[in-house]
Design a protein around this motif. Structure first.
Motif, mmCIF file in Angstrom:
data_model
loop_
_atom_site.group_PDB
_atom_site.id
_atom_site.type_symbol
_atom_site.label_atom_id
_atom_site.label_comp_id
_atom_site.label_asym_id
_atom_site.label_seq_id
_atom_site.Cartn_x
_atom_site.Cartn_y
_atom_site.Cartn_z
ATOM 1 N N LEU B 506 43.620 57.218 40.391
ATOM 2 C CA LEU B 506 44.038 55.677 40.555
ATOM 3 C C LEU B 506 42.926 55.120 40.959
ATOM 4 C CD1 LEU B 506 47.761 56.243 41.621
ATOM 5 C CD2 LEU B 506 46.949 55.492 39.416
ATOM 6 N N ILE B 509 40.317 53.389 39.012
ATOM 7 C CA ILE B 509 40.480 52.360 38.318
ATOM 8 C C ILE B 509 40.678 51.198 39.413
ATOM 9 C CG2 ILE B 509 42.318 51.186 36.654
ATOM 10 C CD1 ILE B 509 40.955 53.462 35.516
ATOM 11 N N ARG B 510 41.326 51.433 40.403
ATOM 12 C CA ARG B 510 41.713 50.659 41.554
ATOM 13 C C ARG B 510 40.350 49.774 42.116
ATOM 14 N NH1 ARG B 510 41.492 47.389 44.487
ATOM 15 N NH2 ARG B 510 42.528 47.054 46.462
ATOM 16 N N TYR B 511 39.262 50.674 42.241
ATOM 17 C CA TYR B 511 38.130 50.132 42.910
ATOM 18 C C TYR B 511 36.780 50.036 41.727
ATOM 19 C CZ TYR B 511 40.096 51.097 47.201
ATOM 20 O OH TYR B 511 41.062 50.994 48.133
ATOM 21 N N SER B 513 35.264 47.597 38.768
ATOM 22 C CA SER B 513 35.037 45.997 38.570
ATOM 23 C C SER B 513 36.043 45.406 37.925
ATOM 24 C CB SER B 513 33.544 45.855 38.317
ATOM 25 O OG SER B 513 33.315 46.223 37.065
ATOM 26 N N THR B 515 39.042 43.590 36.775
ATOM 27 C CA THR B 515 40.122 42.324 37.397
ATOM 28 C C THR B 515 41.482 43.266 37.265
ATOM 29 O OG1 THR B 515 41.033 41.676 35.024
ATOM 30 C CG2 THR B 515 39.233 40.501 36.098
ATOM 31 N N VAL B 516 42.481 42.538 38.004
ATOM 32 C CA VAL B 516 43.972 43.417 38.057
ATOM 33 C C VAL B 516 44.336 43.346 36.793
ATOM 34 C CG1 VAL B 516 45.974 43.261 39.008
ATOM 35 C CG2 VAL B 516 44.020 42.880 40.407
ATOM 36 N N GLN B 519 42.755 46.223 34.957
ATOM 37 C CA GLN B 519 43.312 47.430 35.684
ATOM 38 C C GLN B 519 44.589 47.947 34.905
ATOM 39 O OE1 GLN B 519 42.905 47.642 39.503
ATOM 40 N NE2 GLN B 519 40.804 46.789 39.880
#
Lengths: 552, 552
Positions: B506, B509-511, B513, B515-516, B519
């Protein structure tokens, strides 16, 4: 100079201004709220859906002052940073730092020649030849708080002891290899669990030549020169054979006293004025079959110490931590504790507390003896070995937690502490010192390159650390100076200076088992030596005020 | 189940009750106030004269529940502990943990055979044969966020590329040794700074035999099997010769596209669905003397990626971090930034940000380029390499501080972070991820035994970590699975389980580049693979829902 609190406040303000979370202008659109909700639902609130913080860029000038403050704040967290050096100390510091940085900068160019990046056995002689070691040696280092009593006398002295009358050696057929030693009027009986045969050491010397025997012993009594064992178990195995060889030599009552006296002499010559050692409290023997007990062992220590202190007015003292073998069961630990109570009552000024020793990984963890240990009266302190391992999450590793919960005054080794940030936090809160033994950790195969020793973290974050030497005899090290050299050059930051060194010396008194009043007296013996050391660094000559300051 | 906040409160209360500072009843008399005053005067307020805390001993029952809470609290700080596994995941976890603990427990008995205690080159094949590796390989690991574009294709594929027409090799006289490769219609001109002579690769194969050449190249294109270099400088030197050999092969425009396409295929086969790579953006060439620019290099990437995504619907994507060489001066860095602006404007969806690469210790530290870097618009993100060193207090080590102050989104390596507790604190506060590359750190001689890797500390204290592979091709590793195996078995606690693994996936993906919203889409491609993986672990068979889940 800004005081520490102001510095921190100022810094916090600047940092908040510059680094406050704000989404960047272009690249990161605010996320769709329903997407956020669903992500949190699937992956928990920890899947923080805020974009990673974006910072506005400061001007180069603002950056430079922010950077400067960051460095000062970071430095203010490091061990020793709270000490203010006086003018003479500042002068000495410049000289010591120039000496340190020369070695450090050479290391940057040829890292494989940097001494703390190599195995100690390869560099121990070269270290002795450096100017930095000369300073480490001349410096009054305070106390050794972690050392095992049968591994603190030099090899040279051990060999000298083997020249005493009535010493027998048990050898395997056809070689010099010695398995055990014992003093005896007559040939000792053949042991059932070994094939070795007993000869008088004097006869062996006649047969093989004194030099050959001495050379053999010099190697047999240390781990030198083996730099690479299969693993730490193999290193410990070899390590334990040294103990079993010296035991027969040292447990002889007349030798016991002399060995201790000599060790104190060697430590004082290395500018260590106080020694708090661990002992398994062996039952001694002599040629008259006198029946000794553990109490006699302590008594001989106390008598010898008195003699030594009478002859050395600059010596602070010595205390013992009763530390029998951990590889046993609860009922034996209960017996240990009975002995502990007896000797504490008889010699309250000499017995500092309790510990268990032996390779943690092959012995029993503290958790198996909780009920026995909780029964120890609160007036008796614990000084537990814990975390001398690199097995993260093993029961040995967890000794760190039990040691803290049992109220240990110090942690012996604590090599695994970086894996337990909450234990570290507790150590700071409860003011529990970490006894770091750099060379021991390398020789026993926990770390190869000292630059990776976890004590860097302890220094950086200002944990209460003392540097000690564990079993210096078994690695041909000086009583404490080699460990200080490694800690200062190889483990501490390039920026760490005389303040760290002074702090380590002060810590060794501060975290000893001495009462505050005793610490005050101790420091009054340490301070003149420190002043003389500072003058020595500046002028290169020794002041008369410090009679026993021996320069290497 | 107690929720985390309640647990902490409860724990704090108990801890305060048991461990509150109170002088023990007998051993420690309250110190004389004037002694205290004088000690503070001489040695500062830090010479805390309160006796070291003495604790009252709890009952064995109270101890047991306190201990239990301590462990739960400690665990609650560790990375991944906040995740709640569902029932199927819990089942899979049992199987994975049994597999892990078997290797771990065997290690406790024979530490020298424990794979993460050895050099990777000695165990890479044995690792592949383990059940645990089979799970690491089958697991959808999310993204690789730290990898260099010319070191991500397998050696097998590189050798395959050397069979293409018009490839010339420059060799020293009388041997196979290759210095450079280049595609050319005619024999390339002799270089003035080398004695090597150019031959057609096909001729060399005829002369020496295809197998001999392939075997030579297989060794020449990796650091394998050298486990011990003089130091990390020597390792880097050898490492750089590999880059200079592959460059001529890969910078050929037709190969460039194919190499990238193949690398994405290999990563996806290793269950990596997103790749954020660093590139120096070389200017490519072809046989027609076409004049390429950096923009063309990006264009070819973007075109190739589109083709790849069209053919692989389960692939999330790939972005690049422009990361030219750091061993240069400010004016060149300004040129870099011009290029950066150009490509970011042309390909905003593909260009993630900026970094500088090359051995930190021999290149220039970030502080030398502050004004250039501050001029980069805030909409462009930094992903700096920092702290890939064990020189504590050196200018390289200080890159960690500049990286944070410059607002880096992630730290590349951060090996030296344990020496900078305040930087660590900032990383947590600012949510900056640490890109840990375990195998790279060992091969390039920063750490020998993985059990001492500083990432143990990051895991223990819940820092935002992603595991990556740096240059897997050069150490014969799989794209990511070997690094996961090492991190999970050798660096994490024995107690770390599927929650850590899921968290690492996770986090990647979270860190990233992305965008949310991106993601969210990414996770919708990852989740079915994860579910299929869980079923595979439980049932041993692959579910149809995850078409490209390839099992090793």
């Amino acid at each position: 100079m800004l005081d520490r609190r102001n510095l921190i406040v100022l810094f916090a303000i600047c940092l908040c201004m510059v680094l406050s979370p704000r989404p960047s202008l272009a690249a990161r659109p605010r996320p769709n709220q329903s997407v956020m909700a669903e992500l949190i639902k699937s992956y928990g609130p920890s899947y923080v859906v805020e974009p990673v913080v974006t910072q506005s860029r400061p001007s180069p000038e603002a950056y430079a002052s922010l950077r400067n403050m960051f460095f000062r704040y970071e430095e203010s967290k490091a061990l020793g940073s709270d000490l203010q050096l006086n003018e003479r100390e500042l002068q000495a510091n410049q000289i010591i730092m120039a000496t340190k940085m020369q070695e450090y900068n050479e290391g940057l160019i040829t890292p494989h020649l940097f001494k703390p990046s190599q195995h100690f056995f390869k560099v121990l002689e070269n270290i002795k030849a450096t100017d930095l070691f000369r300073y480490m040696s001349a410096m009054p280092k305070g106390a050794v708080l972690h050392a095992h009593d049968t591994a603190i006398g030099s090899t040279e002295y051990l060999i000298k002891l083997t020249y005493r009358d009535n010493l027998w050696v048990c050898q395997n057929v056809g070689g010099l290899e010695a398995e055990s030693l014992v003093f005896s009027k007559n040939q000792p009986a053949q042991s059932s669990d070994s094939d070795c045969t007993w000869s008088l050491m004097s006869d062996v010397r006649t047969k093989y030549g004194g030099n050959a025997v001495d050379e053999y012993l010099a190697e047999r009594l240390t781990l030198f020169p083996t730099t690479k064992f299969d693993d730490n178990n193999a290193a410990w195995q070899q390590f334990m054979t040294i103990f079993s060889l010296v035991n027969g030599l040292l447990f002889y009552a007349p030798v016991w006293a002399d060995y201790y006296y000599n060790a104190l002499e060697e430590f004082l010559a290395d500018n260590v004025q106080y020694v708090e050692f661990r002992t398994t409290l062996p039952v001694l023997y002599d040629l008259e079959d006198t029946q000794y007990t553990e109490v006699d062992t302590v008594r001989i220590y106390v008598e010898t110490l008195k003699k030594f202190k009478d002859a050395h007015s600059d010596f602070i003292g010595s205390r013992m931590i009763y530390a029998p073998l951990r590889n046993t069961n609860g009922s034996v630990v209960s017996d240990y504790i009975k002995t502990l109570l007896t000797i504490t009552e008889l010699y309250p000024d000499f017995v500092a507390g309790f510990d268990l020793v032996g390779q943690e990984e092959l012995g029993r963890p503290l958790k198996e003896f909780i009920s026995e240990l909780l029964a120890v009266p609160e007036s008796i302190d614990f000084y537990f070995h814990a975390g001398e391992t690199n097995w993260y999450g093993s029961s040995v590793d967890e000794n760190l937690i039990d040691a803290v919960l049992l109220g240990t005054k110090r942690i012996g080794h604590g090599f695994a502490l970086v894996k337990h940030p909450f234990v570290l936090e507790m150590l700071k809160k409860l003011n529990v010192a970490i006894e770091v033994n750099p060379i021991s950790n390398q020789v026993l195969q926990l770390v190869t390159d000292f630059r990776n020793h976890p004590c860097s973290h302890f220094f950086a974050d200002g944990y209460p650390v003392v540097i000690s030497s564990d079993d210096p005899s078994f690695w041909k090290a000086t009583p404490l100076s080699h460990d200080f050299y490694i800690a200062f050059l190889g483990i501490a930051s390039a920026h760490s200076d005389l303040r760290l060194l002074k702090k380590l010396a002060l810590n060794s008194i501060r975290y000893s088992s001495l009462t505050v009043d005793q610490q005050y007296d101790a420091l009054s013996k340490w301070q003149p030596k420190w002043d003389a050391f500072i003058e020595y660094v500046i002028t290169g000559t020794q002041r008369s005020a410090a009679p026993s300051l021996k320069l290497a």
